[in-house]
Design a protein around this motif. Structure first.
Motif, PDB file in Angstrom:
ATOM      1  N   MET A  57       0.863  -1.198   0.000  1.00  0.00           N
ATOM      2  CA  MET A  57       0.000   0.000   0.000  1.00  0.00           C
ATOM      3  C   MET A  57       0.887   1.230   0.000  1.00  0.00           C
ATOM      4  O   MET A  57       2.031   1.208   0.452  1.00  0.00           O
ATOM      5  CB  MET A  57      -0.902  -0.009   1.235  1.00  0.00           C
ATOM      6  CG  MET A  57      -0.148   0.042   2.549  1.00  0.00           C
ATOM      7  SD  MET A  57      -1.129  -0.404   3.996  1.00  0.00           S
ATOM      8  CE  MET A  57      -1.075  -2.190   3.879  1.00  0.00           C
ATOM      9  N   GLY A  58       0.371   2.339  -0.529  1.00  0.00           N
ATOM     10  CA  GLY A  58       1.128   3.576  -0.559  1.00  0.00           C
ATOM     11  C   GLY A  58       0.958   4.282  -1.888  1.00  0.00           C
ATOM     12  O   GLY A  58       0.480   3.701  -2.866  1.00  0.00           O
ATOM     13  N   GLY A  59       1.361   5.554  -1.956  1.00  0.00           N
ATOM     14  CA  GLY A  59       1.223   6.351  -3.163  1.00  0.00           C
ATOM     15  C   GLY A  59       2.203   5.943  -4.240  1.00  0.00           C
ATOM     16  O   GLY A  59       3.130   5.170  -4.021  1.00  0.00           O
ATOM     17  N   TYR A  60       1.983   6.483  -5.457  1.00  0.00           N
ATOM     18  CA  TYR A  60       2.817   6.171  -6.618  1.00  0.00           C
ATOM     19  C   TYR A  60       2.902   4.648  -6.781  1.00  0.00           C
ATOM     20  O   TYR A  60       1.892   3.970  -6.779  1.00  0.00           O
ATOM     21  CB  TYR A  60       4.214   6.800  -6.477  1.00  0.00           C
ATOM     22  CG  TYR A  60       4.170   8.291  -6.256  1.00  0.00           C
ATOM     23  CD1 TYR A  60       3.971   9.164  -7.337  1.00  0.00           C
ATOM     24  CD2 TYR A  60       4.288   8.834  -4.983  1.00  0.00           C
ATOM     25  CE1 TYR A  60       3.908  10.536  -7.133  1.00  0.00           C
ATOM     26  CE2 TYR A  60       4.229  10.210  -4.772  1.00  0.00           C
ATOM     27  CZ  TYR A  60       4.033  11.054  -5.864  1.00  0.00           C
ATOM     28  OH  TYR A  60       3.962  12.413  -5.661  1.00  0.00           O
ATOM     29  N   ASN A  61       4.100   4.102  -6.890  1.00  0.00           N
ATOM     30  CA  ASN A  61       4.258   2.647  -6.917  1.00  0.00           C
ATOM     31  C   ASN A  61       4.869   2.149  -5.621  1.00  0.00           C
ATOM     32  O   ASN A  61       5.501   1.094  -5.582  1.00  0.00           O
ATOM     33  CB  ASN A  61       5.144   2.233  -8.102  1.00  0.00           C
ATOM     34  CG  ASN A  61       4.477   2.484  -9.437  1.00  0.00           C
ATOM     35  OD1 ASN A  61       3.262   2.330  -9.558  1.00  0.00           O
ATOM     36  ND2 ASN A  61       5.252   2.874 -10.428  1.00  0.00           N
ATOM     37  N   ALA A  62       4.690   2.916  -4.551  1.00  0.00           N
ATOM     38  CA  ALA A  62       5.355   2.601  -3.282  1.00  0.00           C
ATOM     39  C   ALA A  62       4.888   1.276  -2.696  1.00  0.00           C
ATOM     40  O   ALA A  62       5.668   0.551  -2.087  1.00  0.00           O
ATOM     41  CB  ALA A  62       5.126   3.722  -2.276  1.00  0.00           C
ATOM     42  N   GLY A  63       3.618   0.941  -2.878  1.00  0.00           N
ATOM     43  CA  GLY A  63       3.121  -0.329  -2.371  1.00  0.00           C
ATOM     44  C   GLY A  63       3.838  -1.498  -3.003  1.00  0.00           C
ATOM     45  O   GLY A  63       4.149  -2.492  -2.341  1.00  0.00           O
ATOM     46  N   SER A 120      13.293   7.964   4.000  1.00  0.00           N
ATOM     47  CA  SER A 120      14.435   8.589   3.325  1.00  0.00           C
ATOM     48  C   SER A 120      14.129   8.971   1.883  1.00  0.00           C
ATOM     49  O   SER A 120      14.926   9.638   1.231  1.00  0.00           O
ATOM     50  CB  SER A 120      15.648   7.649   3.353  1.00  0.00           C
ATOM     51  OG  SER A 120      15.353   6.426   2.703  1.00  0.00           O
ATOM     52  N   ASN A 121      12.962   8.571   1.379  1.00  0.00           N
ATOM     53  CA  ASN A 121      12.572   8.879   0.009  1.00  0.00           C
ATOM     54  C   ASN A 121      11.144   9.415  -0.005  1.00  0.00           C
ATOM     55  O   ASN A 121      10.211   8.670   0.292  1.00  0.00           O
ATOM     56  CB  ASN A 121      12.682   7.619  -0.861  1.00  0.00           C
ATOM     57  CG  ASN A 121      12.500   7.916  -2.343  1.00  0.00           C
ATOM     58  OD1 ASN A 121      11.759   8.804  -2.727  1.00  0.00           O
ATOM     59  ND2 ASN A 121      13.171   7.138  -3.179  1.00  0.00           N
ATOM     60  N   PRO A 122      10.945  10.681  -0.348  1.00  0.00           N
ATOM     61  CA  PRO A 122       9.600  11.273  -0.310  1.00  0.00           C
ATOM     62  C   PRO A 122       8.575  10.507  -1.146  1.00  0.00           C
ATOM     63  O   PRO A 122       7.395  10.452  -0.788  1.00  0.00           O
ATOM     64  CB  PRO A 122       9.818  12.672  -0.886  1.00  0.00           C
ATOM     65  CG  PRO A 122      11.261  12.972  -0.611  1.00  0.00           C
ATOM     66  CD  PRO A 122      11.977  11.666  -0.718  1.00  0.00           C
ATOM     67  N   GLN A 123       9.014   9.889  -2.246  1.00  0.00           N
ATOM     68  CA  GLN A 123       8.082   9.140  -3.086  1.00  0.00           C
ATOM     69  C   GLN A 123       7.522   7.909  -2.375  1.00  0.00           C
ATOM     70  O   GLN A 123       6.448   7.426  -2.712  1.00  0.00           O
ATOM     71  CB  GLN A 123       8.780   8.686  -4.371  1.00  0.00           C
ATOM     72  CG  GLN A 123       8.880   9.766  -5.430  1.00  0.00           C
ATOM     73  CD  GLN A 123       9.314   9.181  -6.753  1.00  0.00           C
ATOM     74  OE1 GLN A 123      10.312   8.473  -6.839  1.00  0.00           O
ATOM     75  NE2 GLN A 123       8.559   9.459  -7.803  1.00  0.00           N
ATOM     76  N   TYR A 124       8.271   7.404  -1.399  1.00  0.00           N
ATOM     77  CA  TYR A 124       7.862   6.195  -0.699  1.00  0.00           C
ATOM     78  C   TYR A 124       7.199   6.489   0.643  1.00  0.00           C
ATOM     79  O   TYR A 124       6.902   5.573   1.402  1.00  0.00           O
ATOM     80  CB  TYR A 124       9.072   5.289  -0.449  1.00  0.00           C
ATOM     81  CG  TYR A 124       9.772   4.805  -1.697  1.00  0.00           C
ATOM     82  CD1 TYR A 124       9.116   4.815  -2.930  1.00  0.00           C
ATOM     83  CD2 TYR A 124      11.083   4.345  -1.656  1.00  0.00           C
ATOM     84  CE1 TYR A 124       9.757   4.381  -4.080  1.00  0.00           C
ATOM     85  CE2 TYR A 124      11.732   3.901  -2.806  1.00  0.00           C
ATOM     86  CZ  TYR A 124      11.058   3.925  -4.016  1.00  0.00           C
ATOM     87  OH  TYR A 124      11.695   3.491  -5.146  1.00  0.00           O
ATOM     88  N   SER A 125       6.978   7.753   0.927  1.00  0.00           N
ATOM     89  CA  SER A 125       6.420   8.137   2.222  1.00  0.00           C
ATOM     90  C   SER A 125       5.088   7.446   2.490  1.00  0.00           C
ATOM     91  O   SER A 125       4.177   7.456   1.655  1.00  0.00           O
ATOM     92  CB  SER A 125       6.222   9.657   2.264  1.00  0.00           C
ATOM     93  OG  SER A 125       5.651  10.050   3.489  1.00  0.00           O
ATOM     94  N   GLY A 126       4.981   6.826   3.658  1.00  0.00           N
ATOM     95  CA  GLY A 126       3.737   6.180   4.055  1.00  0.00           C
ATOM     96  C   GLY A 126       3.524   4.792   3.500  1.00  0.00           C
ATOM     97  O   GLY A 126       2.469   4.189   3.722  1.00  0.00           O
TER      98      GLY A 126
END
Length: 261
Positions: free
Chosen positions: A37-43, A95-101
């Protein structure tokens, strides 16, 4: 006890990317499934990190410890490996804003002859088909499950709720997470199904049981489960991992006959 494994994962009909990850290690009888789960492709990143890290670290420990490690030792190894995976995902997210949350659910199983050590976090599930009976052997870490336990709603109401995806526990979201681990006895012929909620939300228990109890190869059963979820709407990524236990008596008998013994 011999084990056969089969996996299948599919993006479903409503999503372009697949944030599920599923894998197993045949020699150590280790099975892992994660739903990110998470924004972009973070999940996708979180679930992939979880399965890759745990397969590598726990698989290495199981190889060194051998199949006869006791339940307490295996449980402790599972907890340590999952804790390390949790910190890796948590640190990457911070450490990576794209992976936040970002975060992920987890189901991890170690099959040892007549015993299964099963750990889980979140609402991905494990079911056991024994004969004609299907049983869910994990309990969701979700808001809906807490409401059911508190008597606020019925399981029937939960099945049609719009709050299905609210988990109360996930890997990588905080710097520490509790892995729930339980031990189960395995009987010859048992089939264990690990799945993301893309299956359990789309296919009812009766239909799952019918597919698992049919006389078909394990790989075909995995495909049928995914097809059933898509036939019912496929609103989420769908992943399944099947593990079937076999005493090995038939195979052994055949070998003995071939050898004339």
């Amino acid at each position: 006890m011999n084990y056969e494994f089969s996996t299948r994962t599919d993006p479903g009909l409503a999503r372009e990317n697949n944030e599920d990850s599923v894998t197993y290690d045949d020699p150590t009888r280790l099975a892992i499934l994660a739903d990110g789960m998470g924004g972009y492709n973070a999940g996708e990143i979180a679930s992939g990190m979880a399965t890759t890290f745990i397969k590598s670290e726990l698989g290495r420990w199981l190889t060194q410890a051998g199949r006869h490690a006791n339940a307490r030792e295996v449980r402790r190894a599972m907890e340590i490996c999952v804790d390390n995976a949790n910190r890796s995902i948590f640190n990457a997210a911070n450490s990576n804003p794209q992976y936040s949350g970002m975060g992920t659910t987890l189901v991890v199983g170690v099959f040892q002859d007549e015993r299964l050590l099963l750990g889980h976090i979140g609402d991905s599930r494990c079911y056991r088909q024994r004969g004609a009976e299907l049983a869910q052997i994990t309990k969701d870490h979700s808001l809906l499950q807490e409401q059911i336990d508190a008597g606020l709603i019925t399981p029937e109401q939960a099945a049609v709720s719009t709050n299905k995806n609210l988990v109360t526990r996930a890997l990588g979201v905080e710097d520490a997470v509790l892995l729930e681990v339980n031990e189960h006895r395995v009987d010859p012929g048992d089939i264990y199904l690990m799945c993301s909620d893309g299956l359990s939300d789309m296919v009812d228990d009766e239909s799952i049981a019918r597919i698992l109890s049919a006389d078909a190869p394990l790989e075909e059963k995995a495909l049928q489960l995914v097809d059933a979820a898509n036939a019912n709407g496929g609103r989420d990524n769908i992943s399944v991992l099947l593990a079937q236990a076999d005493s090995g008596a038939k195979k052994k008998g055949l070998i003995f006959r071939l050898l004339g013994k």
